[in-house]
Scaffold this active site. Structure first.
Site, PDB file in Angstrom:
ATOM      1  N   TRP A 155       0.837  -1.205   0.000  1.00  0.00           N
ATOM      2  CA  TRP A 155       0.000   0.000   0.000  1.00  0.00           C
ATOM      3  C   TRP A 155       0.868   1.250   0.000  1.00  0.00           C
ATOM      4  CZ3 TRP A 155      -0.949  -4.287   3.146  1.00  0.00           C
ATOM      5  CH2 TRP A 155      -2.114  -5.002   2.816  1.00  0.00           C
ATOM      6  N   HIS A 189      -6.860   1.743   2.356  1.00  0.00           N
ATOM      7  CA  HIS A 189      -7.947   0.765   2.177  1.00  0.00           C
ATOM      8  C   HIS A 189      -9.003   1.012   3.248  1.00  0.00           C
ATOM      9  CE1 HIS A 189      -5.255  -2.234   4.717  1.00  0.00           C
ATOM     10  NE2 HIS A 189      -5.309  -1.032   5.224  1.00  0.00           N
ATOM     11  N   ARG A 215      -4.034   5.904  -2.894  1.00  0.00           N
ATOM     12  CA  ARG A 215      -2.730   5.237  -3.016  1.00  0.00           C
ATOM     13  C   ARG A 215      -1.776   6.066  -3.871  1.00  0.00           C
ATOM     14  NH1 ARG A 215      -4.310  -1.179  -3.256  1.00  0.00           N
ATOM     15  NH2 ARG A 215      -5.639  -1.055  -1.415  1.00  0.00           N
ATOM     16  N   GLN A 229     -13.607   1.601  -2.217  1.00  0.00           N
ATOM     17  CA  GLN A 229     -13.677   0.189  -1.838  1.00  0.00           C
ATOM     18  C   GLN A 229     -14.953  -0.065  -1.052  1.00  0.00           C
ATOM     19  OE1 GLN A 229     -10.110  -0.741   0.460  1.00  0.00           O
ATOM     20  NE2 GLN A 229      -9.147  -1.594  -1.378  1.00  0.00           N
ATOM     21  N   VAL A 272      -5.480 -11.290   7.408  1.00  0.00           N
ATOM     22  CA  VAL A 272      -6.331 -12.486   7.323  1.00  0.00           C
ATOM     23  C   VAL A 272      -5.466 -13.741   7.267  1.00  0.00           C
ATOM     24  CG1 VAL A 272      -8.400 -11.464   6.269  1.00  0.00           C
ATOM     25  CG2 VAL A 272      -6.469 -12.131   4.817  1.00  0.00           C
ATOM     26  N   ALA A 326     -13.475 -11.448   6.382  1.00  0.00           N
ATOM     27  CA  ALA A 326     -13.407 -10.063   5.915  1.00  0.00           C
ATOM     28  C   ALA A 326     -13.147 -10.090   4.419  1.00  0.00           C
ATOM     29  CB  ALA A 326     -12.297  -9.307   6.626  1.00  0.00           C
TER      30      ALA A 326
HETATM   31  N1  PHE Z   1      -7.713  -4.260   2.262  1.00  0.00           N
HETATM   32  C1  PHE Z   1      -7.316  -5.134   1.185  1.00  0.00           C
HETATM   33  C2  PHE Z   1      -6.799  -4.270   0.042  1.00  0.00           C
HETATM   34  O1  PHE Z   1      -6.997  -3.099   0.024  1.00  0.00           O
HETATM   35  C3  PHE Z   1      -8.450  -5.999   0.708  1.00  0.00           C
HETATM   36  C4  PHE Z   1      -8.868  -6.995   1.736  1.00  0.00           C
HETATM   37  C5  PHE Z   1      -9.845  -6.685   2.669  1.00  0.00           C
HETATM   38  C6  PHE Z   1      -8.277  -8.259   1.774  1.00  0.00           C
HETATM   39  C7  PHE Z   1     -10.243  -7.604   3.617  1.00  0.00           C
HETATM   40  C8  PHE Z   1      -8.661  -9.183   2.724  1.00  0.00           C
HETATM   41  C9  PHE Z   1      -9.631  -8.865   3.630  1.00  0.00           C
HETATM   42  O2  PHE Z   1      -6.187  -4.763  -0.872  1.00  0.00           O
END
Ligand code: PHE
Length: 358
Positions: A155, A189, A215, A229, A272, A326
């Protein structure tokens, strides 16, 4: 004889008044019957002086009564015309084509976001939001992305200058005090809202979080420096990947209005475990391979996984008691698939020719 004349005049005038269709012809009628010069009734009144006194006494009041009656009828008719068509021009051609009224358009991203909100609400998810200017803690540390960890490179970040904070940080470095002020950034995110929500709510729950993210990247047909998102989070005692699979299968089928196959592939996100990438079968070619899916038959649409125990701990939950899934999807990507839009930069071009197609 004069009385007959008056009676005929009355009948005719009332008939014509009743039949008149607009203000202009009504006014013409008024002149015709009551006009000072040459009005029909005026003419009769003028001849009164030549009549014998007995006749005068009979006809005079009758003629005046008729004038009043007609004036009343004109007034009544005018009121009727005004209320039934308030500003109708007298020469209106109702067969002429009307002027087109320009109406606004909802941005395609708004349309897709609204639709996604409705689908998840119907699946009993709540919709919550979080701040766009976020702290390093919520955006990274609490999501199991420690400082100096290479995963942060996923990120590229816009850091916010905050003089007082930065100064504090410097002094704390100089004095070697353990306190380091939390730096501010534009969230990369929507995942930080997971932790914010868990800190103030107890499971079981299921939420989605639509929102703008940023970003620090080079832009191209599929990358923008800011985009949208939708985060999802479901936490409970025994939530499993099976629950995730059902919810997401249901979501995409409702979104694309047909049963679409989905595919889960192993992937990595620090917050995760296990982490997944979700593909849907190409909605254009049905999986045969086309330009939209680059001949693969599949479209990559979201990152997901089971919430990492460290994230539960950051939110002061006991990870032994709870499980959750998630996911995070990019709104532009979904809109591009749904509306067949070739370049993400079109969303932010401000070009009305683009917007007006939706
Ligand atoms: N936050 C991650 C992204 O921006 C996406 C994501 C969210 C992945 C929740 C797993 C669980 O790429």
């Amino acid at each position: 004889m004069k009385l007959d004349e008056l009676d005929n005049l009355k009948k005719q005038a009332l008939k014509e008044i009743l039949a008149s269709k607009d203000g202009k012809s009504l006014e013409n009628l008024r002149v015709k019957f009551l006009g000072r010069k040459g009005g029909e009734l005026t003419k009769i009144l003028r001849t009164l002086k030549d009549l014998p006194i007995v006749e005068k006494r009979k006809i005079g009041p009758a003629a005046n009564a008729l004038r009043e009656e007609l004036e009343q009828a004109f007034k009544q008719k005018l009121k009727e015309l005004l209320t039934s068509n308030p500003q109708l021009p007298t020469n209106l051609d109702i067969t002429m084509p009307g002027k087109k009224i320009a109406v606004g358009h909802l941005h395609p991203l708004t349309l897709v976001e609204n639709e996604i909100r409705e689908i998840f609400k119907a699946l009993n998810f709540s919709v919550v939001e979080g701040p766009e200017a976020e702290t390093e803690h919520y955006n990274f540390d609490a999501l199991n992305i420690p400082k100096d960890h290479p995963a942060r490179d996923m990120w590229d970040t816009f850091w916010l200058k905050q003089e007082t904070r930065d100064k504090k940080q410097e002094t704390s470095k100089k004095n070697n005090t353990p306190h380091v002020a939390d730096r501010l950034l534009l969230r990369t995110h929507t995942s930080p809202v997971q932790v914010r929500y868990m800190e103030t709510h107890q499971p079981p729950f299921q939420i989605i979080v639509p929102g703008r993210v940023f970003r620090y990247e080079a832009t191209d047909a599929s990358h923008e420096i800011n985009f949208y998102q939708v985060e999802g989070l479901m936490v409970g005692k025994d939530i499993t990947l099976a629950n995730f699979k059902y919810v997401i299968q249901e979501f995409f089928s409702r979104l694309f209005k047909k049963t679409v196959a989905i595919r889960l592939r192993p992937s990595y996100f620090p917050f995760v475990e296990p982490g997944l990438e979700v593909d849907v079968q190409c909605v254009k070619c049905g999986g045969k391979g086309c330009n939209v899916c680059k001949e693969s038959g599949w479209l990559e649409v979201m990152g997901a996984g089971m919430v990492h125990p460290n994230v539960f701990e950051a939110a002061h939950y006991n990870p032994r008691d709870l499980q959750g899934f998630a996911f995070g999807l990019g709104l532009e990507r979904i809109a591009m698939i749904k509306y067949n839009i070739p370049d993400i930069r079109l969303f932010y071009s401000g070009d009305l020719r683009f917007i007006k197609q939706f």
